[in-house]
Design an enzyme around this catalytic site. Structure first.
Site, PDB file in Angstrom:
ATOM      1  N   TYR A 141       0.244  -0.012  10.726  1.00 47.97           N
ATOM      2  CA  TYR A 141      -0.207  -0.362   9.374  1.00 47.97           C
ATOM      3  C   TYR A 141       0.918  -0.134   8.370  1.00 47.97           C
ATOM      4  CZ  TYR A 141      -2.874  -0.355   5.026  1.00 47.97           C
ATOM      5  OH  TYR A 141      -3.319  -0.635   3.756  1.00 47.97           O
ATOM      6  N   SER A 153       0.850  -1.187   0.000  1.00 43.63           N
ATOM      7  CA  SER A 153       0.000   0.000   0.000  1.00 43.63           C
ATOM      8  C   SER A 153       0.880   1.230   0.000  1.00 43.63           C
ATOM      9  CB  SER A 153      -0.883   0.008   1.254  1.00 43.63           C
ATOM     10  OG  SER A 153      -1.464   1.275   1.473  1.00 43.63           O
TER      11      SER A 153
END
Length: 319
Positions: free
Chosen positions: A186, A160
């Site tokens: 994350y 990501s």
């Protein structure tokens, strides 16, 4: 020159796979009951692949399998129980897969969680690092024999743009000695996904096995379930009325780069890259803040250190 394709940011997974014949190939897609996983599986199935859906909710997976069969006119995908937050579940899923299949051509490590509250997996790992990275690390390692049995296997690691939030803290990946931050956690897990692609390719590229990392783009899926709407508005993901920022993609568009990584002729024999918008990503440049990768995400030395750390954490060696 960076590798490109005829496709772009708004191409769909079905457009990317069109013209490819995947008959006889076996594909496993994790996190296949929603969002990107569904559309990745749909595209691969439509091209004739035998698709296995790795899912936590088997009942939901079976319903999806029926829908995919109806929408593509192909045989229904197989449903495989898989909870990436439990290494016991991961190992059992790999064993079940190997009992049914002698080869694995395409492994799309798509499943993931984002911005979760502080917590731990069944095995005691920080939730995001344990689920997004270590679960897929063990799954891929346990399926190496089936990947080797395919003539030109590819692994797709969903990373990501969030990787730009944090490198992997190799001394404290579990936030045992530093304050927990859901976004740093994350970002760390998504950097780990990219470094995994580098480490995998360096280890197994000579055997014809390659992995690439994919940034699918911004897509509204179940990944946002831990984020209050007010936070998404503050971040500019949507306005007060709930209208999405126009930079967001549809799930069909978001799955396009994953499918390109799996089938694109331009990527034959190529691994260790960061891909976005159906092309090879470039190093991050502040003049293009919506794209690019941080150098640490593709750093070979850090990839080797992460691989060794991951093996120590899960208690397995993958050669």
């Amino acid at each position: 020159m960076p590798i490109t394709s005829p496709f772009g940011a708004r191409s769909t997974a079905l457009e990317v796979v069109r013209g490819h014949d995947l008959s006889g190939q076996v594909a496993l897609v994790t996190g296949a009951t929603s969002g990107l996983g569904v559309e990745t599986a749909r595209a691969l199935l439509s091209a004739g692949a035998s698709v296995v859906l790795g899912v936590r909710d088997v009942t939901r997976g079976e319903a999806l399998a029926r829908e995919l069969a109806a929408s593509t006119g192909q045989a229904a995908p197989e449903v495989l129980a898989l909870d990436l937050s439990s290494l016991g579940s991961v190992r059992a899923a790999a064993e079940t897969f190997l009992a049914r299949h002698s080869r694995l051509d395409l492994l799309v490590n798509n499943a993931g969680v984002m911005a979760t509250p502080f917590g731990h997996t069944e095995d005691g790992f920080e939730t995001q690092f344990g689920t997004n990275h270590l679960g897929h690390f063990v799954l891929t390692g346990r399926l190496l024999g089936a990947l080797r049995a395919a003539p030109a296997a590819r692994v797709v690691a969903l990373s990501s743009a969030g990787h730009r939030l944090s490198d992997v803290d190799l001394t404290d990946p579990q936030f045992a000695r530093r304050p927990y931050d859901k976004w740093l956690a994350y970002g760390q897990s998504k950097t780990a996904n990219a470094l995994f692609a580098v480490g995998f390719t360096e280890r197994f590229g000579a055997q014809g096995l390659y992995a690439n990392a994919v940034h699918p783009g911004g897509i509204m899926t179940g990944l946002q379930k831990f984020l209050p709407r007010e936070e998404q508005v503050r971040m500019g993901w949507m306005d007060e009325a709930g209208n999405l920022n126009p930079v967001f993609k549809t799930p069909e568009q978001g799955a396009a780069t994953s499918v390109w990584a799996a089938v694109g002729d331009e990527l034959r024999g190529v691994g260790g890259l960061y891909l976005e918008d159906a092309r090879e990503g470039l190093p991050y440049d502040a003049a293009r803040p919506q794209e690019g990768y941080r150098p640490y995400a593709l750093d070979s030395e850090r990839a080797q250190r992460l691989w060794a750390l991951s093996e120590d954490l899960v208690g397995e060696r993958f050669d």
